[in-house]
Design a protein around this motif. Structure first.
Motif, short mmCIF file in Angstrom:
data_model
loop_
_atom_site.label_atom_id
_atom_site.label_comp_id
_atom_site.label_asym_id
_atom_site.label_seq_id
_atom_site.Cartn_x
_atom_site.Cartn_y
_atom_site.Cartn_z
N ASP A 1 -1.81 19.82 -4.22
CA ASP A 1 -1.71 19.63 -2.77
C ASP A 1 -0.98 18.34 -2.42
N LEU A 2 -0.84 17.44 -3.40
CA LEU A 2 -0.16 16.16 -3.14
C LEU A 2 1.35 16.25 -3.32
N LEU A 3 1.84 17.39 -3.81
CA LEU A 3 3.28 17.53 -4.02
C LEU A 3 4.02 17.58 -2.69
N HIS B 1 0.83 -1.21 0.00
CA HIS B 1 0.00 0.00 0.00
C HIS B 1 0.87 1.26 0.00
N GLN B 2 2.04 1.20 0.61
CA GLN B 2 2.93 2.35 0.58
C GLN B 2 3.36 2.66 -0.85
N MET B 3 3.77 1.65 -1.60
CA MET B 3 4.21 1.87 -2.98
C MET B 3 3.03 2.24 -3.87
N ARG B 4 1.87 1.65 -3.63
CA ARG B 4 0.70 2.00 -4.42
C ARG B 4 0.31 3.46 -4.19
N THR B 5 0.36 3.90 -2.93
CA THR B 5 0.02 5.29 -2.63
C THR B 5 1.05 6.25 -3.22
N ASP B 6 2.33 5.90 -3.13
CA ASP B 6 3.37 6.76 -3.71
C ASP B 6 3.20 6.88 -5.22
N LEU B 7 2.86 5.77 -5.87
CA LEU B 7 2.68 5.80 -7.33
C LEU B 7 1.46 6.63 -7.70
N ALA B 8 0.35 6.47 -6.97
CA ALA B 8 -0.84 7.28 -7.24
C ALA B 8 -0.55 8.75 -6.99
N GLN B 9 0.21 9.06 -5.95
CA GLN B 9 0.57 10.45 -5.67
C GLN B 9 1.38 11.05 -6.81
N TYR B 10 2.27 10.25 -7.40
CA TYR B 10 3.09 10.75 -8.51
C TYR B 10 2.22 11.09 -9.72
N TYR B 11 1.29 10.20 -10.07
CA TYR B 11 0.48 10.44 -11.26
C TYR B 11 -0.55 11.55 -11.06
N TYR B 12 -1.12 11.66 -9.86
CA TYR B 12 -2.19 12.63 -9.64
C TYR B 12 -1.68 14.00 -9.24
N SER B 13 -0.41 14.11 -8.80
CA SER B 13 0.09 15.41 -8.36
C SER B 13 0.25 16.39 -9.50
N THR B 14 0.27 15.91 -10.74
CA THR B 14 0.40 16.80 -11.89
C THR B 14 -0.96 17.26 -12.43
N ASN B 15 -2.05 16.74 -11.87
CA ASN B 15 -3.38 17.13 -12.32
C ASN B 15 -3.86 18.36 -11.55
N PRO B 16 -4.51 19.30 -12.22
CA PRO B 16 -5.03 20.48 -11.50
C PRO B 16 -6.05 20.09 -10.44
N SER B 17 -6.86 19.07 -10.76
CA SER B 17 -7.90 18.65 -9.83
C SER B 17 -8.02 17.13 -9.89
N VAL B 18 -8.17 16.53 -8.73
CA VAL B 18 -8.32 15.08 -8.63
C VAL B 18 -9.73 14.79 -8.14
N ARG B 19 -10.47 14.03 -8.92
CA ARG B 19 -11.85 13.67 -8.56
C ARG B 19 -11.94 12.16 -8.46
N LEU B 20 -12.37 11.68 -7.29
CA LEU B 20 -12.53 10.25 -7.03
C LEU B 20 -13.99 9.95 -6.79
N SER B 21 -14.47 8.88 -7.39
CA SER B 21 -15.87 8.48 -7.23
C SER B 21 -15.92 6.96 -7.17
N TYR B 22 -16.62 6.44 -6.18
CA TYR B 22 -16.73 4.99 -6.02
C TYR B 22 -17.97 4.68 -5.19
N ILE B 23 -18.30 3.40 -5.12
CA ILE B 23 -19.43 2.93 -4.33
C ILE B 23 -18.89 2.32 -3.05
N SER B 24 -19.35 2.79 -1.91
CA SER B 24 -18.87 2.28 -0.64
C SER B 24 -19.50 0.93 -0.34
#
Length: 915
Positions: free
Chosen positions: A712-714, A675-698
């Motif tokens: 904000d993720l930088l 999960h640490q590496m998955r979070t770091d990788l997601a942070q790398y890809y999403y930190s270059t986006n102006p806005s990050v929108r997440l949508s899912y079913i709980s």
């Protein structure tokens, strides 16, 4: 096509096509970036692929046996007496009496254990938490904490002020006063401290939690975890691959049998290895789907030649070398130096030698149904490989003319612009310590991750990398057309310059010994259990039972209206089976001779003792297998006789304690790193986006939407905490049952419904805690109301008694005043006809007037006295409110000063460390 002769080649001419042969040695890694060309990267892929194939040959056989045992498939090589058979001695003993034991069926022990542990794992509760540990997140937390502390202090002061106002009778029924005095709207300082230590989440921590939910739904993480857990039980290893795409990422679970790596003996995790890779076979369609966007038109069209590739021709050892092994793309010196052409000719068929094991990929994957019918003739060999190479960087020390010192980290492309001047009067070495002015660089080498994918036909020869009649191997990057440096380098654990391979995993029990999985611990007992149970089946088939001994001449030739003839044995057997009797004919006409044999008897040919010995031996193997891993029949749900319920519970708890290590290794040790590496990788890809929108079913079937600014993720740093609970599902069900059957909890129908839907113990605990708090509050409120009613009754009784006493006192005062007035009137009456003061009014009237004035004065004085007391009380209350307001403002100022001192000391300490 350009033809080059030997003289032209020796003079340095080369052909323009790709290389024909790769080297037999590992490429040099300590090279400048300019020398790490596409050919160098392809050279690495060729060499590492060879190492991977050799690695698979060493481990595949043992791992495949484990997977067969876990699936209940007989591997007859375990039961054939061979010199290299691990169970040769056991087979000699068990097959000594009966050689037919090699016709085997599988009697499961290992599959049952694997299924039970996998089922328990699927029911366990895993909790993952994220904490941002960078300076910016820490400051945000302090700021939020400071704000809430100030609000709490102001709310407390305002509460006291309103209470004073109510005591003063200043609008006690106002809505504002009621809202401020509500207990649920007031936070105390201990509650604030508990909130920030346990429940506080910053926006980036909220993003990490939501991103986990999205990835679990997107990548089917629960399914991957269950497969990874089974891989750990069977092969004692699991591998998670983080594939980097152009603008996204993917998570895969690699097959342990097809994965190779090299790491230091003391390294625990695969991400810290020197290299790691996976060699697989894919159809052309899968290759196009997976890597087609990285291929050129020529490469894509070359895939259609996969079918004739199986008839590719290879030079045969012993034939004269005609130059086919000369690599015209390389220099004459490279071709004539080691390895020589003759050695390359030998190695062209080296991998096809049956003594070397042949094609290991086909042997591994032919166990599945995918290759059982079609084979691998139309499949491509795809090798995904990552390795650590070395990169040159420098520590730049620059001293300006004014003495200002600047230190930076630069890469190898940096050029010195200001010549360095050193003080060599004492020490001749030119270092940054003797630098007076200019730029000085200390060069060092650090690791960085490179990766690539090699796609080509699954041919035995490894050194022959391209021919005109078959598909040329294609060397692709991970997310670009050529192999190269990965765009995102996973940070190391302790070093600033450390990096990790994008494959995380672990071989769990390889410390100072060969890796041993759970299946390895049970393997010998499973083999013996299979052998003994197959012998039991053979004994049952061969058993004769009870037989009759008599003279064969006594069998009749004619009986029961039929002609038995020559097959009288079969007829006699049918008669015994159908009628439970055996007719005999001892007459001279049947036997033709006198019968002298009269010893008719039955013989018991049953093999009960042999059968029972094998059954006991089978139970012994099964029990020893369970003892070896800590599993008992109670854990598997088997019947247990003559044991109390407490004994069963204790036995299961002991069994859980012995197998808990497998759950801890996967959930508590490996998955946090995943999960640490998955979070770091997601942070790398999403930190270059102006806005990050997440949508899912709980899990409650509710749609969740979350938005955050990508910037904000930088420069954020996360720590991942993952835990797993033993026997979570059983405890959860017990809590639910207790909550539903207990009618004293006071839970509403809505809360009971939430308890039924809950997936974790914490959810049920929170619901029960809220219900208990509400019931406790209601009980306290009822007790308070009862207490108030009792107090009101007591006050009413006391007031009534006081009123009676006061009334009696007032009546007595009235009586006394009446008596005084009567006495005064009587005294005045004595002077009714007298005018002593000669005011022309008799003294009786003067006395009455004095009495009235005295009474009126007394009443006025009492009223003024009460008015002064009331004013003094109001002024005292006002001064007290002012004092409390000043004290609250002083406390807020002191708190702000403490926070400012703490922040100042923190940043001063960091500045001093940086200096």
């Amino acid at each position: 096509m350009k033809v080059l002769n030997a003289m032209q080649l020796k003079a340095g001419a080369r052909k323009e096509e790709g290389p024909t042969f790769s080297s037999l040695t590992q490429p040099i890694q300590f090279l400048p970036y300019s020398e790490k060309t596409d050919d160098w990267a392809a050279w690495n892929l060729d060499w590492l692929e060879l190492q991977g194939i050799e690695f698979l040959k060493l481990n595949a056989r043992r791992l495949l046996k484990n997977y067969k045992l876990a699936k209940g498939i007989i591997d007859k090589t375990d039961y054939i007496v061979e010199p290299d058979n691990d169970y040769k001695d056991l087979m000699d003993v068990l097959t000594k009496e009966n050689d037919s034991a090699l016709e085997l069926k599988f009697y499961p022990i290992i599959p049952n254990v694997i299924n039970v542990l996998s089922g328990e794992f699927s029911k366990r509760y895993n909790k993952v938490q994220f904490r941002a540990v960078d300076d910016r997140s820490y400051n945000e937390m302090l700021e939020a904490k400071k704000t809430q502390v100030e609000e709490a202090l102001l709310a407390d002061a305002e509460k006291k002020l309103i209470e004073k106002m109510i005591q003063m009778g200043m609008d006690p029924a106002s809505d504002e006063a009621k809202q401020q005095l509500a207990p649920e709207n007031i936070k105390t300082l201990p509650e604030i401290e508990d909130f920030f230590s346990k429940s506080y989440r910053s926006s980036v921590e909220e993003w990490a939690s939501h991103q986990l939910n999205v990835d679990e739904e997107r990548f089917k993480m629960q399914e991957l975890e269950e497969r990874g857990f089974r891989d750990m039980l069977i092969a004692d290893r699991e591998f998670w691959h983080f594939r980097m795409l152009e603008d996204d990422y993917d998570i895969e679970l690699w097959n342990p049998v097809l994965t190779f790596y090299q790491k230091s003996p003391d390294q625990r995790y695969i991400s810290d290895s020197a290299y790691v890779g996976k060699i697989d076979l894919m159809t052309v369609a899968d290759v196009v789907d997976r890597y087609g966007y990285l291929m050129s038109q020529q490469q894509l069209e070359s895939l259609q030649r996969i079918y004739p590739a199986r008839s590719a021709q290879y030079q045969v050892n012993g034939y004269q070398n005609d130059g086919s092994y000369y690599d015209a793309t390389r220099s004459h010196a490279w071709n004539t130096n080691s390895p020589g052409l003759a050695y390359r000719q030998y190695t062209s068929n080296y991998m096809a030698d049956p003594a070397r094991g042949g094609d290991i990929l086909t042997q591994i994957l032919s166990q599945s149904e995918d290759l059982a019918y079609f084979g691998d003739s139309n499949l491509m060999r795809v090798s995904t490989i990552y390795w650590k190479t070395q990169r040159k960087i420098g520590h730049l020390t620059k001293i300006e003319t004014d003495g200002e010192v600047t230190q930076e980290i630069v890469d190898e492309t940096f050029k010195v612009t200001e010549k360095a001047i050193y003080d060599t009067s004492i020490f001749k070495n030119k270092t940054k310590d003797t630098l007076l002015q200019g730029e000085h660089i200390d060069w060092i080498w650090i690791n960085e991750i490179w990766g690539g994918v090699k796609v080509g036909p699954n041919v035995p020869a490894m050194w022959r990398s391209s021919t005109s009649s078959e598909i040329n191997p294609m060397y692709l990057g991970i997310n670009k057309t050529k192999p190269g440096r990965l765009p995102f380098q996973f940070k190391g654990n302790n070093s600033l310059y450390g990096c990790k391979l994008p494959v995380e995993g672990r071989v769990f029990s390889d410390r100072n010994t060969r890796s041993t999985s759970l299946v390895d611990l049970m393997k010998a007992y499973q083999v013996g259990y299979n052998m003994v149970n197959n012998q039991i089946a053979d004994i049952l088939i061969d058993e004769l039972g009870t037989v009759i001994m008599f003279d064969q001449n006594a069998l009749p030739r004619h009986s029961m209206g039929e002609d038995w003839g020559k097959n009288n044995y079969a007829k006699a057997y049918v008669a015994m089976k159908d009628f439970q009797m055996l007719p005999l004919d001892t007459s001279i006409t049947n036997t033709e001779n006198a019968v002298n044999f009269q010893h008719y008897q039955t013989l018991n040919m049953e093999q009960t003792s042999r059968l029972m010995s094998r059954i006991q031996l089978a139970n012994y193997f099964k029990q020893q297998c369970f003892d070896a891993i800590g599993i008992n029949p109670q854990r598997l749900g088997g019947p247990v006789s003559a044991e109390t319920a407490t004994g069963v519970i204790n036995a299961m708890q002991q069994s859980y304690a012995q197998t808990e290590i497998y759950f801890v290794q996967h959930s508590d040790q490996l998955m946090p790193r995943i999960h640490q590496m998955r979070t770091d990788l997601a942070q790398y890809y999403y930190s270059t986006n102006p806005s990050v929108r997440l949508s899912y079913i709980s899990t409650e079937a509710e749609k969740v939407n979350f938005t955050i600014n990508g910037t904000d993720l930088l420069l954020r740093d996360f720590n991942v905490f993952a835990t797993t609970k033993t026997n979570h599902r059983a405890i959860l069900e017990q809590l639910k049952q207790m909550a539903l059957t207990n009618n004293t909890t006071g839970a509403s129908i809505f809360e009971l419904g939430n308890i039924v839907k809950a997936d974790s113990i914490s959810e049920v605990t929170d619901i029960l805690r809220d219900a208990e708090a509400r019931v406790t509050a209601q009980r306290q409120e009822e007790m308070q109301q009862q207490r108030q009613m009792q107090e009101q009754q007591l006050q009413a009784q006391a007031q009534e008694s006081q009123m009676k006493v006061q009334m009696m006192q007032e009546e007595a005062d009235k009586d006394r005043q009446n008596d005084i007035t009567i006495a005064e009137i009587r005294a005045a009456g004595y002077g009714a006809g007298v005018d002593v003061n000669k005011n022309e009014i008799n003294d009786y009237q003067d006395a009455l007037k004095d009495i009235q004035q005295t009474t009126q004065y007394r009443e006025q004085m009492n009223m003024k006295r009460e008015e002064m007391v009331s004013k003094s009380s109001i002024e005292g209350q006002r001064l007290q409110v002012e004092r409390e307001k000043i004290a609250a403002q002083t406390q807020i100022a002191n708190t702000q000063l403490d926070i400012a001192k703490q922040n100042k000391n923190k940043y001063d300490q960091k500045k001093s460390e940086n200096k």
